[in-house]
Design a protein around this motif. Structure first.
Motif, PDB file in Angstrom:
ATOM      1  N   LYS A  23      43.959  74.885  12.667  1.00 31.68           N
ATOM      2  CA  LYS A  23      45.347  74.888  12.187  1.00 31.68           C
ATOM      3  C   LYS A  23      45.759  76.229  11.595  1.00 31.68           C
ATOM      4  CE  LYS A  23      46.475  71.993  13.973  1.00 31.68           C
ATOM      5  NZ  LYS A  23      47.673  71.801  14.797  1.00 31.68           N
TER       6      LYS A  23
ATOM      7  N   PHE B  21      52.463  63.316  12.733  1.00 33.55           N
ATOM      8  CA  PHE B  21      52.017  63.973  13.964  1.00 33.55           C
ATOM      9  C   PHE B  21      52.610  65.383  14.039  1.00 33.55           C
ATOM     10  CE2 PHE B  21      52.061  64.977  18.481  1.00 33.55           C
ATOM     11  CZ  PHE B  21      50.749  64.681  18.819  1.00 33.55           C
ATOM     12  N   GLU B  22      53.902  65.443  13.735  1.00 35.11           N
ATOM     13  CA  GLU B  22      54.616  66.720  13.721  1.00 35.11           C
ATOM     14  C   GLU B  22      53.937  67.690  12.738  1.00 35.11           C
ATOM     15  OE1 GLU B  22      58.857  67.898  14.857  1.00 35.11           O
ATOM     16  OE2 GLU B  22      57.097  67.061  15.802  1.00 35.11           O
ATOM     17  N   THR B  25      50.540  68.901  13.972  1.00 35.71           N
ATOM     18  CA  THR B  25      50.545  69.812  15.129  1.00 35.71           C
ATOM     19  C   THR B  25      51.016  71.221  14.740  1.00 35.71           C
ATOM     20  OG1 THR B  25      52.738  69.065  15.752  1.00 35.71           O
ATOM     21  CG2 THR B  25      50.893  68.050  16.910  1.00 35.71           C
ATOM     22  N   GLN B  26      51.669  71.334  13.578  1.00 36.02           N
ATOM     23  CA  GLN B  26      52.153  72.646  13.129  1.00 36.02           C
ATOM     24  C   GLN B  26      50.977  73.561  12.773  1.00 36.02           C
ATOM     25  OE1 GLN B  26      55.536  73.517  12.705  1.00 36.02           O
ATOM     26  NE2 GLN B  26      55.779  71.613  13.854  1.00 36.02           N
ATOM     27  N   PHE B 102      45.862  67.380  18.109  1.00 34.04           N
ATOM     28  CA  PHE B 102      47.015  67.872  17.353  1.00 34.04           C
ATOM     29  C   PHE B 102      47.278  69.348  17.690  1.00 34.04           C
ATOM     30  CE2 PHE B 102      45.215  64.460  14.666  1.00 34.04           C
ATOM     31  CZ  PHE B 102      46.307  63.591  14.650  1.00 34.04           C
ATOM     32  N   ASN B 104      48.898  72.741  18.694  1.00 38.93           N
ATOM     33  CA  ASN B 104      50.230  73.334  18.587  1.00 38.93           C
ATOM     34  C   ASN B 104      50.645  73.832  19.979  1.00 38.93           C
ATOM     35  OD1 ASN B 104      52.486  74.814  17.832  1.00 38.93           O
ATOM     36  ND2 ASN B 104      51.277  76.576  17.143  1.00 38.93           N
TER      37      ASN B 104
END
Lengths: 142, 205
Positions: A23, B21-22, B25-26, B102, B104
């Motif tokens: 991430k 989820f949003e 995924t960021q 997840f 991006n």
């Protein structure tokens, strides 16, 4: 070998770590290129804040004599700073590899999980490097 | 008026799931990712007095199949390394969750100067975590691919053990504990990294 409880504990901690590596884009070859060019603050921000948070946590653990989950005292083995050669020479070799490959050991395994199968080659090469160090250890200056 | 605003802020479970989820995924900014990475240090200490360090696992794997009976690998790797190898398995799972489930969909927002620099070196694909020009099975057979993937990996493994740690063991764990040895090692990491990026990489690509 390892209890089911310990397995779940360390698996969860590793999963969290692997997830944040993805991430935060620390796993990206591009981000490493960017870092060594001093073109963005991103990697420095992450490493800097991580050290700060780690430092405060360790101070709190020491100050309040916090025990681990097994009730044992927490001790951190100090690293021998008299072996300057190994840290400078070994560190420089690691840095050459880090920038060349664009990944350090943690990200190599996170990338493997994300489906970049070619990373198996650098992982095997890193194992060969570790083995070679072990075999040559007595002959190397430390 | 009052009614409508209450309705707007009340989420259905489906909206909540899509929001999560949003969020997952960021990409995470440095001020979110930094603390989470830093908390790994006390988390492992509190879980069982363990010191955070990934590259140690490479040694455990060598110890598990110590072919030439090298003394450096003669230790009880199951006793010392089982927790760390489990952690490493988690890192792979985390890579799967963060990089596939997840993932991006957007390309990484890189500094323009880095992108220009890399374009000049012949990199054209900026869509994923790693450039396809380097990280593919086809490239492995070329000199460039071999040097980056094999020599790069070898140096990471050799250097990490020679220096007694990698980015996690020295830069995060060691500097958190104010270890002079780690500071020297991290200075080494940057000497090597800067030499490679600015002087050697342009000769390879």
């Amino acid at each position: 070998m390892i209890s089911a409880k310990d397995f779940l504990k360390y698996l969860t901690a590793g999963t969290l770590f692997g997830f944040v590596l993805m991430k935060s884009e620390v796993v990206s070859w591009f981000r490493i290129q960017e870092m060594f060019r001093f073109d963005a603050f991103h990697m420095y921000g992450i490493i800097g804040v991580a050290i700060l948070v780690g430092l405060i946590s360790i101070q709190l653990i020491k100050r309040f004599n916090i025990k681990d989950m097994g009730g044992n005292d927490i001790t951190i083995n100090p690293k021998d700073s008299s072996q300057v050669t190994r840290y400078i020479v070994g560190g420089t070799m690691f840095g050459l590899g880090w920038a060349l490959l664009g990944a350090c050991p943690g990200p190599m395994f996170a990338l493997l999980g994300s489906g970049i199968t070619i990373i198996i080659v650098p992982i095997l090469a890193a194992l060969a490097g570790t083995y070679t160090y072990g075999a040559l250890r007595e002959k190397l200056p430390h | 008026m009052c009614n409508s605003s209450t309705q707007q802020t009340r989420f259905t479970s489906q909206q909540y799931i899509s929001f999560m989820f949003e969020f997952l995924t960021q990409p995470w900014p440095w001020y979110v990712a930094g603390p989470v990475i830093g908390l790994t240090v006390p988390l492992l200490l509190i879980m069982g007095g363990k010191s955070f360090g990934i590259s140690e696992n490479l040694r455990h794997v060598c110890a598990s199949c110590n072919v030439g009976n090298v003394s450096f690998f003669n230790y009880d790797w199951k006793k010392n390394g089982a927790w760390n190898l489990t952690f490493l398995l988690g890192v792979i799972v985390g890579g799967l969750l963060g990089g596939v489930l997840f993932a991006n969909p957007e390309p990484i927002q890189l500094a323009e100067s880095t992108v220009n620099d890399l374009r000049e070196l012949g990199i054209t694909d900026f869509s994923g975590f790693v450039p396809a020009e380097i990280f593919s099975w086809e490239v492995l057979g070329t000199g460039t691919g071999f040097v980056i993937l094999v020599i790069g990996g070898f140096l990471v493994g050799f250097g990490a053990r020679y220096a007694g740690g990698c980015t996690s063991g020295h830069a995060i764990s060691g500097l958190s504990d104010l270890q002079l040895a780690s500071l020297i090692a991290v200075i080494g990491f940057f000497i090597g990294g800067l030499l490679m990026t600015h002087f050697i990489y342009p000769l390879i690509l």
